[in-house]
Design a protein around this motif. Structure first.
Motif, PDB file in Angstrom:
ATOM      1  N   ASP A 185       0.764  -1.424   0.007  1.00 43.38           N
ATOM      2  CA  ASP A 185       0.114   0.045   0.053  1.00 43.38           C
ATOM      3  C   ASP A 185       0.779   1.206  -0.018  1.00 43.38           C
ATOM      4  OD1 ASP A 185       0.944  -0.397   2.630  1.00 43.38           O
ATOM      5  OD2 ASP A 185      -0.809  -0.007   3.596  1.00 43.38           O
ATOM      6  N   ILE A 186       1.860   1.343  -0.629  1.00 47.27           N
ATOM      7  CA  ILE A 186       2.757   2.508  -0.678  1.00 47.27           C
ATOM      8  C   ILE A 186       2.114   3.446  -1.530  1.00 47.27           C
ATOM      9  CG2 ILE A 186       5.121   1.563  -0.273  1.00 47.27           C
ATOM     10  CD1 ILE A 186       5.532   1.296  -3.387  1.00 47.27           C
ATOM     11  N   GLN A 216      10.938  18.610  -8.000  1.00 50.86           N
ATOM     12  CA  GLN A 216      10.560  17.412  -7.554  1.00 50.86           C
ATOM     13  C   GLN A 216      11.378  16.138  -8.516  1.00 50.86           C
ATOM     14  OE1 GLN A 216       7.684  15.311  -6.668  1.00 50.86           O
ATOM     15  NE2 GLN A 216       6.229  16.797  -5.769  1.00 50.86           N
ATOM     16  N   HIS A 217      11.722  15.278  -7.792  1.00 54.47           N
ATOM     17  CA  HIS A 217      12.312  14.194  -8.752  1.00 54.47           C
ATOM     18  C   HIS A 217      12.227  12.822  -8.169  1.00 54.47           C
ATOM     19  CE1 HIS A 217      14.931  15.349  -5.268  1.00 54.47           C
ATOM     20  NE2 HIS A 217      15.447  14.134  -5.407  1.00 54.47           N
ATOM     21  N   ALA A 218      12.510  11.937  -9.246  1.00 57.42           N
ATOM     22  CA  ALA A 218      12.313  10.309  -8.553  1.00 57.42           C
ATOM     23  C   ALA A 218      13.921   9.984  -8.380  1.00 57.42           C
ATOM     24  CB  ALA A 218      11.679   9.568  -9.799  1.00 57.42           C
ATOM     25  N   LEU A 219      14.426   8.754  -7.939  1.00 55.43           N
ATOM     26  CA  LEU A 219      15.593   8.332  -8.048  1.00 55.43           C
ATOM     27  C   LEU A 219      15.557   7.006  -8.924  1.00 55.43           C
ATOM     28  CD1 LEU A 219      16.711   8.790  -4.144  1.00 55.43           C
ATOM     29  CD2 LEU A 219      17.216  10.026  -6.169  1.00 55.43           C
ATOM     30  N   ARG A 220      16.368   7.024  -9.852  1.00 51.79           N
ATOM     31  CA  ARG A 220      16.555   6.008 -10.820  1.00 51.79           C
ATOM     32  C   ARG A 220      17.820   5.190 -10.418  1.00 51.79           C
ATOM     33  NH1 ARG A 220      13.270   5.691 -15.285  1.00 51.79           N
ATOM     34  NH2 ARG A 220      11.720   7.600 -15.621  1.00 51.79           N
ATOM     35  N   LEU A 221      17.730   3.835 -10.742  1.00 46.54           N
ATOM     36  CA  LEU A 221      18.856   2.957 -10.729  1.00 46.54           C
ATOM     37  C   LEU A 221      19.680   3.293 -11.869  1.00 46.54           C
ATOM     38  CD1 LEU A 221      20.186   0.508  -9.176  1.00 46.54           C
ATOM     39  CD2 LEU A 221      18.819  -0.849 -10.465  1.00 46.54           C
ATOM     40  N   ASP A 222      21.030   3.543 -11.785  1.00 53.99           N
ATOM     41  CA  ASP A 222      21.952   3.321 -12.879  1.00 53.99           C
ATOM     42  C   ASP A 222      22.364   1.874 -12.982  1.00 53.99           C
ATOM     43  OD1 ASP A 222      24.048   3.562 -14.682  1.00 53.99           O
ATOM     44  OD2 ASP A 222      24.873   5.350 -13.893  1.00 53.99           O
ATOM     45  N   VAL A 223      21.636   1.368 -13.887  1.00 50.35           N
ATOM     46  CA  VAL A 223      21.725  -0.188 -13.935  1.00 50.35           C
ATOM     47  C   VAL A 223      23.338  -0.483 -14.530  1.00 50.35           C
ATOM     48  CG1 VAL A 223      21.103  -2.177 -15.193  1.00 50.35           C
ATOM     49  CG2 VAL A 223      19.308  -0.652 -14.626  1.00 50.35           C
ATOM     50  N   ASP A 275      17.050   2.066 -16.619  1.00 52.19           N
ATOM     51  CA  ASP A 275      17.030   2.607 -15.454  1.00 52.19           C
ATOM     52  C   ASP A 275      15.611   2.773 -14.713  1.00 52.19           C
ATOM     53  OD1 ASP A 275      19.732   2.592 -15.979  1.00 52.19           O
ATOM     54  OD2 ASP A 275      20.084   4.856 -16.246  1.00 52.19           O
ATOM     55  N   VAL A 276      15.332   1.765 -14.219  1.00 51.22           N
ATOM     56  CA  VAL A 276      14.058   1.891 -13.429  1.00 51.22           C
ATOM     57  C   VAL A 276      14.013   2.862 -12.209  1.00 51.22           C
ATOM     58  CG1 VAL A 276      13.326  -0.487 -14.158  1.00 51.22           C
ATOM     59  CG2 VAL A 276      14.568  -0.175 -12.022  1.00 51.22           C
ATOM     60  N   VAL A 277      12.728   3.109 -11.868  1.00 47.06           N
ATOM     61  CA  VAL A 277      12.653   4.292 -10.690  1.00 47.06           C
ATOM     62  C   VAL A 277      12.607   3.339  -9.668  1.00 47.06           C
ATOM     63  CG1 VAL A 277      10.977   5.691  -9.491  1.00 47.06           C
ATOM     64  CG2 VAL A 277      11.320   6.002 -12.032  1.00 47.06           C
ATOM     65  N   LEU A 278      13.634   3.524  -8.405  1.00 43.63           N
ATOM     66  CA  LEU A 278      13.470   2.879  -7.209  1.00 43.63           C
ATOM     67  C   LEU A 278      12.833   3.947  -6.017  1.00 43.63           C
ATOM     68  CD1 LEU A 278      16.849   1.191  -7.014  1.00 43.63           C
ATOM     69  CD2 LEU A 278      14.685   0.446  -7.966  1.00 43.63           C
ATOM     70  N   ALA A 279      12.823   5.055  -6.315  1.00 43.68           N
ATOM     71  CA  ALA A 279      11.922   5.869  -5.383  1.00 43.68           C
ATOM     72  C   ALA A 279      10.999   7.084  -6.066  1.00 43.68           C
ATOM     73  CB  ALA A 279      13.043   6.784  -4.568  1.00 43.68           C
ATOM     74  N   ARG A 280      10.082   6.765  -6.170  1.00 43.86           N
ATOM     75  CA  ARG A 280       9.255   7.563  -7.159  1.00 43.86           C
ATOM     76  C   ARG A 280       8.805   9.165  -6.304  1.00 43.86           C
ATOM     77  NH1 ARG A 280       3.490   4.156  -7.328  1.00 43.86           N
ATOM     78  NH2 ARG A 280       2.872   5.994  -8.418  1.00 43.86           N
ATOM     79  N   GLY A 320       7.630  11.918  -4.560  1.00 39.27           N
ATOM     80  CA  GLY A 320       6.777  12.049  -3.689  1.00 39.27           C
ATOM     81  C   GLY A 320       6.551  10.908  -2.759  1.00 39.27           C
ATOM     82  N   LEU A 321       6.817   9.830  -2.903  1.00 40.20           N
ATOM     83  CA  LEU A 321       6.538   8.518  -2.166  1.00 40.20           C
ATOM     84  C   LEU A 321       7.756   7.936  -1.615  1.00 40.20           C
ATOM     85  CD1 LEU A 321       4.336   6.167  -4.578  1.00 40.20           C
ATOM     86  CD2 LEU A 321       3.703   7.719  -2.427  1.00 40.20           C
ATOM     87  N   GLY A 322       9.009   8.243  -2.152  1.00 41.45           N
ATOM     88  CA  GLY A 322      10.243   7.974  -1.608  1.00 41.45           C
ATOM     89  C   GLY A 322      10.802   6.406  -1.761  1.00 41.45           C
ATOM     90  N   VAL A 323       9.815   5.599  -2.655  1.00 40.16           N
ATOM     91  CA  VAL A 323      10.239   4.118  -2.886  1.00 40.16           C
ATOM     92  C   VAL A 323       9.314   3.750  -4.055  1.00 40.16           C
ATOM     93  CG1 VAL A 323       8.350   3.268  -1.390  1.00 40.16           C
ATOM     94  CG2 VAL A 323      10.402   1.935  -1.915  1.00 40.16           C
ATOM     95  N   SER A 324       9.763   2.627  -4.680  1.00 45.09           N
ATOM     96  CA  SER A 324       8.752   2.380  -5.804  1.00 45.09           C
ATOM     97  C   SER A 324       8.554   0.763  -5.459  1.00 45.09           C
ATOM     98  CB  SER A 324       9.697   2.326  -7.220  1.00 45.09           C
ATOM     99  OG  SER A 324      10.860   1.309  -7.184  1.00 45.09           O
ATOM    100  N   TYR A 325       7.852   0.046  -6.306  1.00 48.14           N
ATOM    101  CA  TYR A 325       7.557  -1.392  -6.382  1.00 48.14           C
ATOM    102  C   TYR A 325       8.809  -2.298  -6.088  1.00 48.14           C
ATOM    103  CZ  TYR A 325       6.938  -6.089  -7.973  1.00 48.14           C
ATOM    104  OH  TYR A 325       7.082  -7.415  -8.204  1.00 48.14           O
ATOM    105  N   HIS A 326       9.822  -1.960  -7.067  1.00 46.48           N
ATOM    106  CA  HIS A 326      10.918  -2.971  -7.360  1.00 46.48           C
ATOM    107  C   HIS A 326      11.560  -2.781  -5.863  1.00 46.48           C
ATOM    108  CE1 HIS A 326      10.482  -3.414 -11.329  1.00 46.48           C
ATOM    109  NE2 HIS A 326      10.563  -2.173 -11.694  1.00 46.48           N
ATOM    110  N   LEU A 327      12.014  -1.744  -5.248  1.00 44.19           N
ATOM    111  CA  LEU A 327      12.778  -1.620  -4.073  1.00 44.19           C
ATOM    112  C   LEU A 327      11.886  -2.063  -2.925  1.00 44.19           C
ATOM    113  CD1 LEU A 327      15.397  -0.603  -2.981  1.00 44.19           C
ATOM    114  CD2 LEU A 327      14.324   1.547  -2.223  1.00 44.19           C
ATOM    115  N   ALA A 328      10.706  -1.692  -2.758  1.00 46.15           N
ATOM    116  CA  ALA A 328       9.944  -2.170  -1.501  1.00 46.15           C
ATOM    117  C   ALA A 328       9.757  -3.669  -1.511  1.00 46.15           C
ATOM    118  CB  ALA A 328       8.319  -1.602  -1.638  1.00 46.15           C
TER     119      ALA A 328
END
Ligand code: GLU
Length: 289
Positions: free
Chosen positions: A47-48, A149-156, A188-193, A195-203
């Motif tokens: 429920d993030i 405002q920004h997301a955090l992406r994984l530099d794969v 480079d998927v999003v790891l922190a959306r 405003g949410l601070g996290v994404s599905y992959h990381l959680a």
């Protein structure tokens, strides 16, 4: 393969309370419970995304599972209560130098992809074109300091380089066998959306490790996501569970059921007189081995 004939495992069912459970969820829950094979079966509420998730769906899904005869052990874990753990994982990844801030809006990403006909595509469509990966450290710092405002992406590529000393990355799927990890296919998927601070992959990766899950079961639509999760496990020093990606339940049109298909909601079917035995028959559970 009949999951109940396997060794005891710790499995979980991890629905998002953004709607009522449907037949596809029923299959996933029964599959996960069966795959625990006398081990432990856990329930995690994903429920993030507070804009889509609602407490009434959380309560309803627990009621629907009980009606279906799915019983989990231990307390329910809610991702909305886990922000500290996700922030710690973000700090670890930042220290490794494998995250970068992304200021792009969805519209900007679409426009950028449209401009470059050779934009790389993966199994789930066009990849993030890497616009913000090329910003300098000074530009990044200035935009973050300005409150953009920004997301955090994984530099794969950087993450693969960082974990290279661990040797080749592989994971094992009970249906597909050993799989060589190729997370670059998702970009480079999003790891922190934003405003949410996290994404599905990381959680999911952090919580599967936290809950001691030894066998992750989920629909085959999430097969590719596992490449990213395996990379994150290596980067964060987390244990690697076994996986079993299972078939999806389809509707009369042959398409995978989605939460918006209200007709397949378990409570609608229940109100129409279906029993939990009818539900199992409709989704073909238990499966013939
Ligand atoms: N929350 C995800 C979903 O409802 C499942 C995540 C997973 O099993 O890894 O589709």
């Amino acid at each position: 393969m009949v999951p109940s004939m396997s060794a005891p495992a710790v499995t979980r069912f991890a629905p998002s309370p953004s709607g009522y459970l449907h037949l596809g969820h029923a299959y996933a829950a029964l599959f996960a419970q069966g795959a625990s094979a006398g081990g432990r079966f856990l329930l995690r509420i994903e429920d993030i995304d507070t804009t889509r998730c609602r407490p009434e769906f959380d309560a309803a899904l627990q009621e629907d599972l009980a009606w279906l005869g799915v019983m989990w052990t231990g307390p329910v874990l809610r991702q909305s209560e886990r922000s500290e753990a996700y922030a710690a994982a973000v700090r670890t990844l930042s220290r490794l130098g494998v995250l970068y801030p992304c200021f792009c809006t969805r519209a900007e990403i679409r426009a950028e992809i449209a401009r470059s006909p050779s934009a790389p595509h993966g199994p789930e469509g066009a990849l993030y074109p890497g616009t913000c990966r090329t910003l300098t450290g000074t530009e990044r710092a200035a935009r973050v300091a300005a409150g953009e405002q920004h997301a955090l992406r994984l530099d794969v590529a950087a993450a693969l380089e960082a974990v290279r000393p661990h040797g080749p990355l592989v994971w094992r799927d009970r249906a597909a066998g050993p799989v060589a990890c190729t997370p670059e296919m998702l970009g480079d998927v999003v790891l922190a959306r934003k405003g949410l601070g996290v994404s599905y992959h990381l959680a999911v990766t952090v919580d599967d490790a936290f809950q001691g899950v030894t066998l992750v079961t989920r629909g085959v639509d999430l097969f590719h996501a596992t490449h990213v999760h395996r990379l994150l496990q290596a980067a964060l020093g987390l244990p690697v569970p076994e996986y079993h990606h299972h078939r999806l339940i389809t509707g009369p049109d042959g398409n995978r059921l989605a939460t918006r298909d209200g007709a397949a909601a378990l409570r609608t079917l229940r109100a129409d007189g279906w029993t939990s035995v009818d539900i199992r028959a409709r989704i073909g559970w238990p499966e013939a081995g």
